[in-house]
Design a protein around this motif. Structure first.
Motif, PDB file in Angstrom:
ATOM      1  N   THR A   1       3.444  -0.447   2.472  1.00 39.66           N
ATOM      2  CA  THR A   1       2.130   0.829   2.770  1.00 39.66           C
ATOM      3  C   THR A   1       2.849   1.358   1.470  1.00 39.66           C
ATOM      4  OG1 THR A   1       4.092   1.869   4.007  1.00 39.66           O
ATOM      5  CG2 THR A   1       2.397   0.782   5.148  1.00 39.66           C
TER       6      THR A   1
ATOM      7  N   GLU B   1      -0.562   3.201  -1.444  1.00 41.58           N
ATOM      8  CA  GLU B   1      -0.695   4.167  -1.107  1.00 41.58           C
ATOM      9  C   GLU B   1      -0.817   4.500  -2.651  1.00 41.58           C
ATOM     10  OE1 GLU B   1      -0.061   7.352   1.468  1.00 41.58           O
ATOM     11  OE2 GLU B   1       1.578   5.696   2.822  1.00 41.58           O
TER      12      GLU B   1
ATOM     13  N   GLU C   1      -6.846  -1.549   1.451  1.00 45.51           N
ATOM     14  CA  GLU C   1      -7.252  -0.418   2.899  1.00 45.51           C
ATOM     15  C   GLU C   1      -6.944  -1.363   4.928  1.00 45.51           C
ATOM     16  OE1 GLU C   1      -7.770   2.140   6.589  1.00 45.51           O
ATOM     17  OE2 GLU C   1      -7.151   2.165   4.326  1.00 45.51           O
TER      18      GLU C   1
ATOM     19  N   ARG D   1      -2.600  -2.518   4.024  1.00 42.33           N
ATOM     20  CA  ARG D   1      -1.988  -0.582   5.402  1.00 42.33           C
ATOM     21  C   ARG D   1      -2.759  -1.633   6.461  1.00 42.33           C
ATOM     22  NH1 ARG D   1      -3.276   3.473   7.574  1.00 42.33           N
ATOM     23  NH2 ARG D   1      -5.355   2.764   7.636  1.00 42.33           N
TER      24      ARG D   1
ATOM     25  N   THR E   1       4.565   7.551   5.805  1.00 39.04           N
ATOM     26  CA  THR E   1       3.694   8.092   4.095  1.00 39.04           C
ATOM     27  C   THR E   1       4.456   8.031   3.254  1.00 39.04           C
ATOM     28  OG1 THR E   1       2.766   9.444   5.352  1.00 39.04           O
ATOM     29  CG2 THR E   1       2.263   7.561   6.050  1.00 39.04           C
TER      30      THR E   1
END
Length: 517
Positions: free
Chosen positions: A172, A176, A193, A196, A502
């Motif tokens: 993740t 990002e 995406e 993710r 995140t």
């Protein structure tokens, strides 16, 4: 009482009287059978055991009271031993008139004189208490083995989830970073995406494993289960479907429990889904709460107060083999695409983490009942949650020491912090961190350390560094809240950054730790 046949004893009637006196006084049941099988004598002890008068026993009624499942075996064994003139030794269940079952140990031996079979003498001992004690011991041993198995599976699940969370965090995190580097209209954005989203689904699975292994960080407080379930009732009705009836029966003045509200919702929801799936043709789900007092495990411990949550259904039910495995991770009787096998495993872990117990009663075609007991909490008033004042993510200039044994995760976190303007020093474990703390000449403003590492814990690393650098702040990160955290006695309110996190969560936590007054 004149016993037919005994008066013909070869040595005269005096031996007859002595024999009867001995048998009448014996503490075990004694009977005599003729060679043809007819019972001609029973002593008072057997009369008491059988709870039948002598006349009925002599008429064979005691044999008719042998449990139907044991009777044919007993008769066949007795006949064979009589015909062969050998001893007979069997255990059988005896049904009293009130329906209670006794366990009898039956033994017989032939009585011969000059090679001629005169009688068969039998001894009956009541082994009901011994059998019940043995059954209780076997049940306790089975429970202990099951508990040990579940504990072992829990440790394995927790370890797997912890390591998997590290890998997910790498996925993740780099996803990002790539998202920020590529133009917004780049075709790779859609692919990133998808990566993710897949990682997030995997993270949900690890959270369920952590709940099962009782290593999930929770926010427990005094909780009213009636309120939790009542708030969910409308959602539960939609969840189980229109062809099923949901009945919620809350107990008045229900005691509070010390638990996490979100986790209790997960328990009720998973049990409701499990009940729904067990009723493909519709049925009824009953959710009940009650205040109960359960006795202590032995006379030295007093009874304790519990809140009982009972969820029952009218579904297909389960056999013993299925019930012995339903709380194991990834065990499921559903179709391959209908479930992961983690729902009941997660319920088990949540209940265990809350200090409670969960039991299930079921049989094929008779539905299932899940019974949960949670310890009563001392107070119903939950303390007001304090909102932590955390600054939004921003650039920084401070020096941060990252202590993490997973190299890929350590490098990814370092890249994010460097891009945010921080100076980063990396340590692959406790020993490297100690060397850096001793040799690094400049300041170290923050130690970002994993809680559980080979060699030493994050707590030990932080304590060592702060002996020489008392102003250094500490931020912990962890894939789960292991027992070691409570053992280490981390200060209340210590910030733990839960993996996978995140980029935004990381930067917020770092900035908040550095700016903490």
């Amino acid at each position: 009482m004149i016993v037919p046949g005994l008066s013909a004893a070869p040595d005269g009637s005096s031996e007859d009287r002595v024999f009867r006196a001995l048998c009448d006084a014996a503490p075990v049941g004694i009977f005599l059978n003729e060679p043809a099988g007819r019972t001609i004598y029973v002593n008072p002890s057997l009369e008491r055991l059988a709870r039948q008068p002598v006349s009925k026993i002599l008429g064979g009624a005691w044999l008719e009271a042998i449990h139907p499942e044991d009777r044919s075996r007993i008769v066949a064994a007795a006949t064979a031993s009589s015909e062969a003139g050998r001893d007979y030794d069997e255990v059988a269940r005896y049904l009293h008139a009130d329906g209670k079952i006794a366990w009898w140990h039956l033994r017989t031996a032939p009585v011969r004189l000059d090679g001629r079979l005169l009688w068969t003498i039998g001894i009956v001992e009541d082994e009901t208490q011994r059998h019940q004690a043995g059954e209780a011991m076997r049940h306790s041993e089975a429970q202990l083995l099951q508990a040990q198995k579940m504990e072992a599976v829990g440790r394995l699940a927790g370890g797997v989830a912890h390591d998997f969370n590290n890998l997910l965090n790498v996925i993740t995190g780099y996803a990002e970073l790539l998202t920020r580097e590529l133009p917004a209209d780049h075709k790779g954005q859609a692919r990133i995406e998808q990566v993710r989203r897949a990682a997030e689904r995997a993270a949900q699975l690890t959270r369920r494993l952590l709940m099962f292994s009782r290593k999930q960080v929770v926010e427990a407080g005094p909780l009213d289960l009636n309120t939790v379930i009542g708030d969910m009732e409308a959602m539960l009705r939609r969840l189980i479907g229109e062809d099923m009836r949901l009945v919620f029966s809350p107990a008045p003045d229900l005691w509070p429990v010390l638990a996490d509200a979100g986790q209790m919702e997960q328990v009720v929801m998973n049990l409701a889904v499990n009940a729904r799936d067990a009723m493909p043709r519709g049925g009824r789900v009953v959710v009940e709460t009650a205040n109960v007092t359960r006795p202590g495990p032995d006379f030295t411990k007093p009874a304790a107060s519990y809140v009982q949550l009972k969820v029952s259904d009218t579904g297909t039910g389960m056999d013993g083999a299925t019930m012995s495995r339903i709380f194991e991770p990834f065990f499921t009787t559903k179709a391959k695409d209908k479930g992961t096998g983690l729902g009941l495993a997660m319920v088990f872990g949540i209940v265990q983490q809350a200090g409670g117990t969960i039991d299930v009663a079921s049989a094929p075609g008779e539905g299932a009942t899940f019974l949960i007991h949670l310890p009563r909490a001392a107070s119903a008033s939950a303390p007001a949650a304090e909102k932590a004042s955390v600054a939004p993510p921003s650039q920084g200039q401070e020096t941060i020491l990252i202590v993490e044994d997973e190299a890929a995760l350590r490098e990814m976190v370092g890249e994010i912090l460097v891009e945010a303007g921080y100076t980063v020093i990396e340590a692959s474990g406790p020993e490297a961190a100690e060397r850096i703390g001793t040799t690094h000449l400049g300041p170290i403003h923050l130690v970002l350390t994993d809680v559980v590492m080979p060699g030493a814990s994050g707590q030990a690393v932080a304590d060592q560094l702060r002996q020489e650098r008392p102003t250094t702040r500490v931020l912990y990160m962890s894939g789960y809240s292991d027992e070691s955290i409570s053992t280490e006695r981390l200060n209340p309110g210590t910030l733990i950054l839960a993996k996978p996190f995140t980029t935004e969560a990381l930067l917020r936590a770092v900035r908040g730790s550095l700016d903490e007054a």
